[in-house]
Design an enzyme around this catalytic site. Sequence first.
Site, PDB file in Angstrom:
ATOM      1  N   GLY A  91     -26.026 -40.833 -45.501  1.00  0.00           N
ATOM      2  CA  GLY A  91     -24.610 -40.965 -45.169  1.00  0.00           C
ATOM      3  C   GLY A  91     -23.774 -41.071 -46.424  1.00  0.00           C
TER       4      GLY A  91
ATOM      5  N   TYR B 244     -24.050 -50.815 -30.302  1.00  0.00           N
ATOM      6  CA  TYR B 244     -23.961 -50.732 -31.755  1.00  0.00           C
ATOM      7  C   TYR B 244     -24.466 -52.022 -32.395  1.00  0.00           C
ATOM      8  CZ  TYR B 244     -21.804 -50.505 -36.391  1.00  0.00           C
ATOM      9  OH  TYR B 244     -21.580 -50.525 -37.747  1.00  0.00           O
TER      10      TYR B 244
END
Length: 258
Positions: free
Chosen positions: A17, A155
Amino acid sequence: MGQLVGQLEGKTAVVTGGGTGIGLAAATRLAAEGAHVFITGRRRTELDAAVEAIGPERATAVTGDISDLADLDRLYDAVRARGRGLDVVFANAGTASFATLEQITEEHIDRIFQVNVRGTVFTVQKALPLLNDGASVILNSSVRADDGVAAFGAYAASKAAIRSFARTWANELKDRGIRVNAISPGTIDTPGLDAVVASPDASAAGMPVTKAQFAAAVPLGRIGRADEVADAVAFLASERSGFILGANLYVDGGENQF
């Protein structure tokens, strides 16, 4: 925390990322400390811009999705070809979407766990043959793993798994001198936060819908910067954190400390 004066000179790092946000800030900082950084992410345009900003002599981009094991193999093939092993892994890549318990769908939970949990597992597992003794592995968790904010359920659970992995893997890899630790950023000003603020899912789930609302929950009175998280990553990557193992370093302006 300041510069660590080249303490990563000659080292090789991987940042997943790494095209934007915390990942880009961390890759930039690790390169500034002397490491050659392999960055990966799904969007080639962002990766190319990151390499240009960091400097091609200090960074290599490999396009890929951490939930795709073939993409991870290509990443580590590139690292292997450099011939110097691997000294730092910052398993940063992740995804987020938001839903209350009533709103959760199969697709919602499968995607979050596929990337955040499964992707992180295989990011680290596939790095193992390349990791030099004494390497540092840093996992990106979140304050959301602790605080029970509405609509962050899937999450938050995925990030709690990351925190658990840090403890277990630290124990499993300690005999090689490999240190595994986690960081837990609070609310950080990144493109990811911009997406949350703009998301119709946020308002539908009763979440804060402005950065000012997020900042109001932080004792320091502001949201954090990606470079502040990068400082923590650089510290954990360096020998200055040599006696830190299995820990979780909060970078949250006190958001989850009171």
